[in-house]
Design a protein around this motif. Structure first.
Motif, PDB file in Angstrom:
ATOM      1  N   GLU A 349      15.363  -8.777 -83.118  1.00 60.74           N
ATOM      2  CA  GLU A 349      14.632  -8.249 -82.280  1.00 60.74           C
ATOM      3  C   GLU A 349      14.253  -6.664 -82.301  1.00 60.74           C
ATOM      4  OE1 GLU A 349      12.525  -9.727 -79.996  1.00 60.74           O
ATOM      5  OE2 GLU A 349      13.215 -11.452 -80.961  1.00 60.74           O
ATOM      6  N   ARG A 350      15.203  -6.279 -83.495  1.00 57.93           N
ATOM      7  CA  ARG A 350      15.214  -4.812 -83.913  1.00 57.93           C
ATOM      8  C   ARG A 350      15.613  -3.848 -82.659  1.00 57.93           C
ATOM      9  NH1 ARG A 350      10.024  -4.043 -87.844  1.00 57.93           N
ATOM     10  NH2 ARG A 350      10.471  -5.615 -89.336  1.00 57.93           N
ATOM     11  N   LEU A 351      16.710  -4.389 -81.986  1.00 59.46           N
ATOM     12  CA  LEU A 351      17.313  -3.768 -80.567  1.00 59.46           C
ATOM     13  C   LEU A 351      18.401  -2.791 -81.343  1.00 59.46           C
ATOM     14  CD1 LEU A 351      17.063  -6.329 -77.949  1.00 59.46           C
ATOM     15  CD2 LEU A 351      15.467  -4.524 -78.369  1.00 59.46           C
ATOM     16  N   ILE A 352      18.960  -3.315 -82.737  1.00 59.20           N
ATOM     17  CA  ILE A 352      20.023  -2.495 -83.328  1.00 59.20           C
ATOM     18  C   ILE A 352      19.621  -2.605 -84.691  1.00 59.20           C
ATOM     19  CG2 ILE A 352      21.949  -3.292 -81.757  1.00 59.20           C
ATOM     20  CD1 ILE A 352      22.909  -5.108 -83.540  1.00 59.20           C
ATOM     21  N   GLU A 353      20.367  -1.366 -85.475  1.00 59.73           N
ATOM     22  CA  GLU A 353      19.941  -1.350 -86.848  1.00 59.73           C
ATOM     23  C   GLU A 353      21.172  -0.669 -87.190  1.00 59.73           C
ATOM     24  OE1 GLU A 353      16.817   1.743 -87.004  1.00 59.73           O
ATOM     25  OE2 GLU A 353      17.933   3.150 -85.949  1.00 59.73           O
ATOM     26  N   GLU A 354      21.456  -0.755 -88.509  1.00 60.07           N
ATOM     27  CA  GLU A 354      22.509  -0.195 -89.343  1.00 60.07           C
ATOM     28  C   GLU A 354      22.185   0.855 -90.010  1.00 60.07           C
ATOM     29  OE1 GLU A 354      26.134  -1.441 -92.412  1.00 60.07           O
ATOM     30  OE2 GLU A 354      24.915  -2.943 -91.655  1.00 60.07           O
ATOM     31  N   VAL A 355      22.915   2.082 -90.015  1.00 59.43           N
ATOM     32  CA  VAL A 355      22.725   3.306 -90.926  1.00 59.43           C
ATOM     33  C   VAL A 355      24.029   3.647 -91.245  1.00 59.43           C
ATOM     34  CG1 VAL A 355      21.635   5.571 -90.872  1.00 59.43           C
ATOM     35  CG2 VAL A 355      20.534   3.519 -89.540  1.00 59.43           C
ATOM     36  N   ASP A 356      24.184   3.816 -92.577  1.00 52.14           N
ATOM     37  CA  ASP A 356      25.573   4.213 -93.208  1.00 52.14           C
ATOM     38  C   ASP A 356      26.853   3.786 -92.502  1.00 52.14           C
ATOM     39  OD1 ASP A 356      24.023   6.079 -94.882  1.00 52.14           O
ATOM     40  OD2 ASP A 356      23.999   7.444 -93.554  1.00 52.14           O
ATOM     41  N   ARG A 357      26.623   2.410 -92.566  1.00 50.92           N
ATOM     42  CA  ARG A 357      27.837   1.669 -92.041  1.00 50.92           C
ATOM     43  C   ARG A 357      28.210   2.097 -90.661  1.00 50.92           C
ATOM     44  NH1 ARG A 357      32.361   2.482 -97.152  1.00 50.92           N
ATOM     45  NH2 ARG A 357      31.106   1.745 -98.706  1.00 50.92           N
ATOM     46  N   TYR A 358      27.167   2.458 -89.912  1.00 51.79           N
ATOM     47  CA  TYR A 358      27.171   2.277 -88.325  1.00 51.79           C
ATOM     48  C   TYR A 358      26.213   1.861 -87.887  1.00 51.79           C
ATOM     49  CZ  TYR A 358      30.758   5.930 -87.512  1.00 51.79           C
ATOM     50  OH  TYR A 358      32.142   6.457 -87.132  1.00 51.79           O
ATOM     51  N   THR A 359      26.340   0.970 -86.780  1.00 49.36           N
ATOM     52  CA  THR A 359      25.427   0.271 -85.938  1.00 49.36           C
ATOM     53  C   THR A 359      25.063   0.867 -84.865  1.00 49.36           C
ATOM     54  OG1 THR A 359      26.019  -1.686 -87.006  1.00 49.36           O
ATOM     55  CG2 THR A 359      24.714  -1.852 -84.774  1.00 49.36           C
ATOM     56  N   ARG A 360      23.737   1.315 -84.628  1.00 50.52           N
ATOM     57  CA  ARG A 360      23.266   2.116 -83.487  1.00 50.52           C
ATOM     58  C   ARG A 360      21.981   1.314 -82.691  1.00 50.52           C
ATOM     59  NH1 ARG A 360      20.494   7.093 -86.542  1.00 50.52           N
ATOM     60  NH2 ARG A 360      18.566   5.807 -87.329  1.00 50.52           N
ATOM     61  N   LEU A 361      21.900   1.794 -81.403  1.00 47.12           N
ATOM     62  CA  LEU A 361      20.448   1.098 -81.068  1.00 47.12           C
ATOM     63  C   LEU A 361      19.219   1.672 -81.410  1.00 47.12           C
ATOM     64  CD1 LEU A 361      21.637   1.242 -77.124  1.00 47.12           C
ATOM     65  CD2 LEU A 361      21.533  -0.750 -78.511  1.00 47.12           C
ATOM     66  N   THR A 362      18.227   0.963 -81.573  1.00 44.69           N
ATOM     67  CA  THR A 362      17.003   1.653 -82.134  1.00 44.69           C
ATOM     68  C   THR A 362      16.346   2.308 -80.962  1.00 44.69           C
ATOM     69  OG1 THR A 362      15.619  -0.476 -81.535  1.00 44.69           O
ATOM     70  CG2 THR A 362      16.743  -0.345 -83.830  1.00 44.69           C
ATOM     71  N   ALA A 363      15.236   2.850 -81.075  1.00 40.52           N
ATOM     72  CA  ALA A 363      14.572   3.401 -80.007  1.00 40.52           C
ATOM     73  C   ALA A 363      14.209   2.337 -78.987  1.00 40.52           C
ATOM     74  CB  ALA A 363      13.187   4.033 -80.548  1.00 40.52           C
ATOM     75  N   LYS A 364      13.718   1.205 -79.514  1.00 43.28           N
ATOM     76  CA  LYS A 364      13.403   0.093 -78.649  1.00 43.28           C
ATOM     77  C   LYS A 364      14.720  -0.316 -78.060  1.00 43.28           C
ATOM     78  CE  LYS A 364      11.615  -4.751 -78.654  1.00 43.28           C
ATOM     79  NZ  LYS A 364      11.255  -5.846 -79.551  1.00 43.28           N
ATOM     80  N   GLY A 365      15.690  -0.492 -78.467  1.00 45.25           N
ATOM     81  CA  GLY A 365      17.043  -0.799 -78.083  1.00 45.25           C
ATOM     82  C   GLY A 365      17.495   0.115 -77.036  1.00 45.25           C
TER      83      GLY A 365
END
Length: 377
Positions: A349-365
């Motif tokens: 649902e693209r509520l979270i995303e992974e960037v450089d071994r970190y997972t964060r909420l997306t703008a939607k999340g």
């Protein structure tokens, strides 16, 4: 050096309760305040003798409420003196006090700064008088302007403004006007919270009876997006879902909550996390005072967290930060609690995303952060 920790002091008094407020508080009366202060000083002394805390320095002190500045300024400086008598404060300790704009003068602010308070947080909520009236807020927008100017003249360089969006009758245009008026005051920090209807509040009663419409989710989404763009353009860094700061002005105390740091809470209803345990104080001023008169800490609950529970809390709170959490921590937590399916759903649902071994909420999340937390708890 022993591990530093934070100290939260809950001042349970206001001049009156705002319609949206669900925090534990009492209407201020001098006699009740005197009894509370005596109990609080006893509580400080009792905690200072505890093995898990003894000898550890404070990295932050935060006076919240309620309205701390409902008390006399001399009472507030007396509390801080009492804390200093029992705890060491780090040289760069952040000492915050929340204030209603109408409850402090420039002399008050000068005295607070001289006593060691380094940061002041004003509850502005809105810069539109009609919006303040609709939420039962006994304040005028002009009082916020005056309070910030007085704080600057007194010497405060670290000033926060608390704002709320999605208020009854508020539009995107009036919200942007509030933001622009606040930014003109050049605070070092802004907190922007979406209005929620808390059970048992006057505002909840108004919504249930039809006297007031509930917050419009779509409108709040538009307001959140408008705030993000406007405040970013003004040079602030969004470091947590609801918080923006100038460089090096993130709230050190609140970061403890989101980074699994340790903090001790004083006062009725205050919460703590110390040495792997979570515990809370009774949300009843009479019981609080009775227990402390008997030299007992007024605990309402206490739990020693297991390692999986500690990891769970660090994941839930850490996802509120814009940088997110290590993906390895999220994966381990998911395995502990059987959340693999929920994790897959959040990614799809693209509520979270992974960037450089970190997972964060997306703008939607970020718009559905509470939903994400519920799925991962």
């Amino acid at each position: 050096m022993s591990r530093p920790f934070g100290l939260y002091v809950h001042i349970p008094f206001c001049r009156r309760r705002c319609d949206f407020c669900a925090f534990y508080l009492e209407v201020h009366h001098p006699a009740a305040a005197g009894r509370f202060l005596a109990a609080l000083h006893t509580e400080i002394a009792l905690h200072a003798r505890q093995e898990a805390i003894q000898g550890r320095p404070l990295s932050s002190v935060y006076f919240g409420g309620g309205t701390p500045t409902a008390l006399e300024t001399s009472d507030l400086t007396g509390i801080l003196d009492g804390i200093r008598n029992h705890f060491d404060l780090l040289p760069d300790c952040e000492v915050t006090i929340e204030a209603h704009p109408s409850t402090v003068t420039m002399n008050d602010l000068s005295t607070l700064l001289g006593a060691g308070f380094t940061r002041v947080s004003f509850g502005a909520e809105s810069m539109e008088d009609t919006e303040l009236a609709r939420i039962g807020r006994s304040a005028l927008a002009g009082e916020t302007v005056t309070a910030v100017r007085h704080a600057r003249r007194a010497g405060f360089t670290n000033v926060n403004l608390d704002l709320m969006y999605g208020l009854p009758g508020q539009s995107v245009a009036s919200w942007l006007s509030t933001l622009e008026q606040c930014l003109d005051l050049t605070p070092s920090h802004l907190s922007c919270y979406a209005l929620t209807i808390e059970p048992g509040t006057a505002l909840a009663s108004d919504v249930e009876s039809g006297r007031c419409l509930p917050p419009d989710e779509g409108l709040q989404v538009a307001m959140e997006q408008a705030a993000d763009a406007t405040v970013h353009e003004a040079g602030y860094i969004r470091y947590e879902i609801s918080n923006y700061a100038k460089p090096d002005r993130m709230c050190r105390h609140n970061l403890l909550y989101w980074t699994h740091g340790e903090y001790l809470g004083l006062g009725p209803s205050a919460q703590s996390f110390v040495d792997g345990s979570r515990f809370g104080k009774t949300a009843d001023l009479n019981i609080y005072q009775r227990d402390l008169a008997a030299q007992r800490l007024p605990l309402s609950d206490h739990a020693v967290l297991s390692d999986p529970e500690k990891l769970r809390d660090s994941v839930i709170f850490g996802l509120r930060l814009l940088q997110g959490i290590p993906t390895a921590s999220l994966s381990a937590h998911s395995g502990n609690y059987g959340h693999e399916h929920a994790l897959k759903h959040l990614r799809e649902e693209r509520l979270i995303e992974e960037v450089d071994r970190y997972t964060r909420l997306t703008a939607k999340g970020r718009l559905y952060a509470d939903h994400v937390a519920e799925l991962l708890y």
